[in-house]
Design an enzyme around this catalytic site. Structure first.
Site, PDB file in Angstrom:
ATOM      1  N   LYS A  37       0.856  -1.188   0.000  1.00 26.74           N
ATOM      2  CA  LYS A  37       0.000   0.000   0.000  1.00 26.74           C
ATOM      3  C   LYS A  37       0.889   1.234   0.000  1.00 26.74           C
ATOM      4  O   LYS A  37       2.022   1.186   0.500  1.00 26.74           O
ATOM      5  CB  LYS A  37      -0.889   0.021   1.248  1.00 26.74           C
ATOM      6  CG  LYS A  37      -2.176   0.801   1.078  1.00 26.74           C
ATOM      7  CD  LYS A  37      -3.234  -0.022   0.360  1.00 26.74           C
ATOM      8  CE  LYS A  37      -4.534   0.699   0.213  1.00 26.74           C
ATOM      9  NZ  LYS A  37      -5.563  -0.186  -0.368  1.00 26.74           N
ATOM     10  N   THR A  97     -15.652  -3.215  -8.020  1.00 26.53           N
ATOM     11  CA  THR A  97     -15.795  -3.360  -6.569  1.00 26.53           C
ATOM     12  C   THR A  97     -17.279  -3.371  -6.186  1.00 26.53           C
ATOM     13  O   THR A  97     -17.733  -4.255  -5.451  1.00 26.53           O
ATOM     14  CB  THR A  97     -15.032  -2.250  -5.820  1.00 26.53           C
ATOM     15  OG1 THR A  97     -13.681  -2.276  -6.272  1.00 26.53           O
ATOM     16  CG2 THR A  97     -15.062  -2.462  -4.324  1.00 26.53           C
ATOM     17  N   SER A 115      -8.156  -5.790 -11.134  1.00 26.01           N
ATOM     18  CA  SER A 115      -6.794  -5.271 -11.321  1.00 26.01           C
ATOM     19  C   SER A 115      -5.872  -6.396 -11.791  1.00 26.01           C
ATOM     20  O   SER A 115      -4.981  -6.187 -12.623  1.00 26.01           O
ATOM     21  CB  SER A 115      -6.243  -4.737  -9.998  1.00 26.01           C
ATOM     22  OG  SER A 115      -6.622  -3.406  -9.806  1.00 26.01           O
TER      23      SER A 115
HETATM   24  P1  NAD Z   1     -15.677   7.556  -3.433  1.00 28.09           P
HETATM   25  O1  NAD Z   1     -14.799   8.689  -3.046  1.00 28.09           O
HETATM   26  O2  NAD Z   1     -16.023   7.357  -4.869  1.00 28.09           O
HETATM   27  O3  NAD Z   1     -17.083   7.663  -2.640  1.00 28.09           O
HETATM   28  C1  NAD Z   1     -17.165   7.852  -1.270  1.00 28.09           C
HETATM   29  C2  NAD Z   1     -18.610   8.198  -0.895  1.00 28.09           C
HETATM   30  O4  NAD Z   1     -18.679   8.331   0.532  1.00 28.09           O
HETATM   31  C3  NAD Z   1     -19.100   9.505  -1.473  1.00 28.09           C
HETATM   32  O5  NAD Z   1     -20.470   9.378  -1.804  1.00 28.09           O
HETATM   33  C4  NAD Z   1     -18.932  10.487  -0.343  1.00 28.09           C
HETATM   34  O6  NAD Z   1     -19.834  11.606  -0.422  1.00 28.09           O
HETATM   35  C5  NAD Z   1     -19.289   9.597   0.840  1.00 28.09           C
HETATM   36  N1  NAD Z   1     -18.774  10.103   2.109  1.00 28.09           N
HETATM   37  C6  NAD Z   1     -17.618  10.765   2.343  1.00 28.09           C
HETATM   38  N2  NAD Z   1     -17.529  11.098   3.636  1.00 28.09           N
HETATM   39  C7  NAD Z   1     -18.633  10.614   4.242  1.00 28.09           C
HETATM   40  C8  NAD Z   1     -19.127  10.640   5.565  1.00 28.09           C
HETATM   41  N3  NAD Z   1     -18.442  11.231   6.535  1.00 28.09           N
HETATM   42  N4  NAD Z   1     -20.306  10.006   5.819  1.00 28.09           N
HETATM   43  C9  NAD Z   1     -21.003   9.412   4.830  1.00 28.09           C
HETATM   44  N5  NAD Z   1     -20.596   9.377   3.555  1.00 28.09           N
HETATM   45  C10 NAD Z   1     -19.425   9.969   3.272  1.00 28.09           C
HETATM   46  O7  NAD Z   1     -14.985   6.268  -2.818  1.00 28.09           O
HETATM   47  P2  NAD Z   1     -15.197   4.754  -3.280  1.00 28.09           P
HETATM   48  O8  NAD Z   1     -14.185   4.416  -4.303  1.00 28.09           O
HETATM   49  O9  NAD Z   1     -16.653   4.509  -3.543  1.00 28.09           O
HETATM   50  O10 NAD Z   1     -14.748   3.984  -1.947  1.00 28.09           O
HETATM   51  C11 NAD Z   1     -15.612   3.874  -0.838  1.00 28.09           C
HETATM   52  C12 NAD Z   1     -14.909   3.037   0.208  1.00 28.09           C
HETATM   53  O11 NAD Z   1     -14.638   1.740  -0.321  1.00 28.09           O
HETATM   54  C13 NAD Z   1     -13.553   3.588   0.666  1.00 28.09           C
HETATM   55  O12 NAD Z   1     -13.428   3.318   2.044  1.00 28.09           O
HETATM   56  C14 NAD Z   1     -12.552   2.763  -0.120  1.00 28.09           C
HETATM   57  O13 NAD Z   1     -11.290   2.652   0.567  1.00 28.09           O
HETATM   58  C15 NAD Z   1     -13.246   1.423  -0.176  1.00 28.09           C
HETATM   59  N6  NAD Z   1     -12.826   0.597  -1.309  1.00 28.09           N
HETATM   60  C16 NAD Z   1     -12.910   1.072  -2.579  1.00 28.09           C
HETATM   61  C17 NAD Z   1     -12.508   0.270  -3.633  1.00 28.09           C
HETATM   62  C18 NAD Z   1     -12.628   0.761  -5.058  1.00 28.09           C
HETATM   63  O14 NAD Z   1     -12.304  -0.021  -5.967  1.00 28.09           O
HETATM   64  N7  NAD Z   1     -13.105   1.973  -5.297  1.00 28.09           N
HETATM   65  C19 NAD Z   1     -12.007  -1.022  -3.393  1.00 28.09           C
HETATM   66  C20 NAD Z   1     -11.950  -1.495  -2.074  1.00 28.09           C
HETATM   67  C21 NAD Z   1     -12.358  -0.666  -1.043  1.00 28.09           C
END
Ligand code: NAD
Length: 459
Positions: free
Chosen positions: A116, A201, A392
């Site tokens: 990471k 995801t 990936s």
């Molecule tokens: P993103 O930035 O596209 O979306 C995040 C969402 O969460 C947005 O709608 C945002 O408004 C909302 N948000 C932010 N702060 C918040 C709060 N305090 N309370 C409620 N909602 C809030 O991110 P993503 O890619 O959808 O990822 C979401 C989560 O999933 C992250 O924790 C990320 O680490 C994890 N994740 C993502 C992936 C991926 O492929 N994108 C893979 C594994 C894990």
């Protein structure tokens, strides 16, 4: 290693140590020493790379930005894991996330290790030009330890396909004549990215839920009915009836999972709530998810934040507070925003009996113990959100072969892989008193331990 992860890894190792059929070659003192060695390997990273990136910003200031690349374990293949751009990211957090990647790849039999990266910035406060320089500098500082067969970064919070394209281009500049397409994943399609990576995801998150509640349940209802297991009972109570679903987070993961739930022909779902950083939208009859996705796409990813905006967009919902999504009277809660959302102090207010972790670590260890104790099903992050790293891996393979798969092939292979993992876990989960998270860890640790033993690393 985060306390919950560390405790479950230790618990999994103790169970294996007591299982005389596992590595029977190791007996007595040798067995003890080998398991201590295993615990040390899994709880510490192989390598920690740190740098202060020196950047001449567009405004004339010159800054030094802390940056990390942590390589946790490569027993199963090259290190693999995202690069996070966030103002609070730190070495401990990156190390924990790298360890989770090692375990996630082992669980899903993806031939990668765990790594990471992190850069301590709030990307929203930098110009595009400055971000471009930061990405280039990151690769310059760490280029010796990165590469298609060494360590393959991907996007994480605060980074996306634009940053991966910039980084891959810099890697190519530094290593002329070497293969470079597999050096980064999560790239744009034109730069060698994979079709389906963006949705992978969210689709995988929904798949784990649908597979458990529909496919597996239909096929195995006979023995599940008589198993006496609390989680099997919860699953059976939710089968074949309309399910009210709430989704926290409407970004890449949450919006795709919500759309999958909305469209799903196998389950009678109503997505009654979605939320983002500002609001929760609620409609007992079910929300129009495609229209909300269209709205968010046109509004920097944000949901309509008040009644006037909702009405002018022709949408019907009640506007509630940001946290309200967690406490609604629903059957299923998808957590796709941030870590630590359900904790000891708010777990009593959660009513959903099925929780799916799209985000990493959205349920704390204490809250998990309370929920699992009353038979709530939690499909954990390590299982549910692996679609991104699985696709990936397909992207990396396509880069090596310079042959590209169709979107249909990608999703088909994604589901085949996730179904295989689910099938290796669900009989044990519905047949023993342990949580699905504990079953996942035992599985991942067993795989890693066997490989480490075969590689002669346990002495
Ligand atoms: P993103 O930035 O596209 O979306 C995040 C969402 O969460 C947005 O709608 C945002 O408004 C909302 N948000 C932010 N702060 C918040 C709060 N305090 N309370 C409620 N909602 C809030 O991110 P993503 O890619 O959808 O990822 C979401 C989560 O999933 C992250 O924790 C990320 O680490 C994890 N994740 C993502 C992936 C991926 O492929 N994108 C893979 C594994 C894990």
């Amino acid at each position: 290693m985060a306390s919950q992860t560390g405790a479950i890894v230790q618990q999994s190792l103790s169970a294996l140590m007591d299982d005389s059929s596992f590595l029977p070659q190791l007996q007595g003192e040798l067995r003890e020493r080998s398991f201590q060695s295993l615990a040390a390997i899994l709880s510490t990273p192989n390598k920690v790379h740190k740098a202060f990136l020196r950047i001449a910003l567009g405004d004339g200031n010159v800054v030094r930005i802390p940056a990390f690349r942590i390589q946790h374990n490569d027993a199963l293949g090259p290190y693999k894991g995202g690069i996070r751009f966030h103002e609070t990211v730190n070495e401990e957090e990156v190390t924990n996330l790298a360890a989770l990647m090692t375990l996630k790849n082992a669980l899903h039999e993806v031939p990668f290790g765990g790594g990471k990266g992190g850069v301590v910035i709030n990307p929203r406060t930098f110009s595009d030009k400055d971000l471009y320089l930061i990405c280039k500098k990151y690769v310059q500082y760490f280029s010796d330890v990165l590469g298609p067969d060494k360590d393959i970064p991907a996007p994480d919070m605060g980074t996306g396909e634009r940053e991966m394209d910039w980084m891959m281009a810099e890697y190519k500049n530094i290593h002329p004549g070497s293969p470079y397409l597999g050096s980064f994943t999560g790239k744009s399609i034109v730069s060698g990215g994979s079709l389906g990576r963006r949705e992978a995801t969210g689709k995988g998150v929904y798949f784990t839920f649908r597979y458990m509640l529909h496919d597996y349940l239909n096929e195995h209802d006979g023995w599940l009915a008589g198993s006496g297991n609390a989680f099997a009972q919860t699953a059976r109570e939710h089968a074949g009836r309309p399910l009210a679903i709430a989704v926290q987070g409407f970004g890449n993961v949450g919006s795709v999972a919500a759309l999958e739930a909305y469209k799903c022909p196998s389950l009678r779902n109503r997505v009654v709530a979605v939320s983002d950083r500002s609001v929760t939208l609620y409609n007992e009859e079910g929300l129009d998810i495609p229209a909300l996705i269209e709205f968010a796409a046109a509004n920097r990813g944000d949901l309509p934040a008040n009644q006037d905006i909702l009405e002018s967009a022709g949408l019907k919902a009640q506007v509630l507070g940001r946290e309200d999504v967690l406490y609604l009277n629903v059957d299923v809660l998808f957590l796709a925003a941030l870590e630590d959302q359900i904790r000891a102090d708010n777990v009593a207010e959660v009513k959903a009996r099925i929780i799916v972790e799209g985000a990493n670590a959205p349920v704390t260890g204490e809250a998990d113990a309370v929920l699992s104790g009353n038979g709530t099903i939690i499909i954990p992050d390590i299982l549910a959100n692996a679609g991104g790293v699985i696709v990936s891996y397909f992207e990396w393979l396509q880069g090596r072969e310079t042959q590209f798969y169709t979107e249909e092939e990608i999703f088909k292979q994604l589901y085949v892989k996730m179904q295989k993992t689910m099938n290796s876990l669900l009989p044990a989960y519905f047949g023993n008193p342990h949580t699905l998270r504990e079953n996942c860890y035992v599985h991942a640790v067993t795989k890693l331990s066997s490989v480490l033993f075969r590689q002669g690393k346990l002495y």
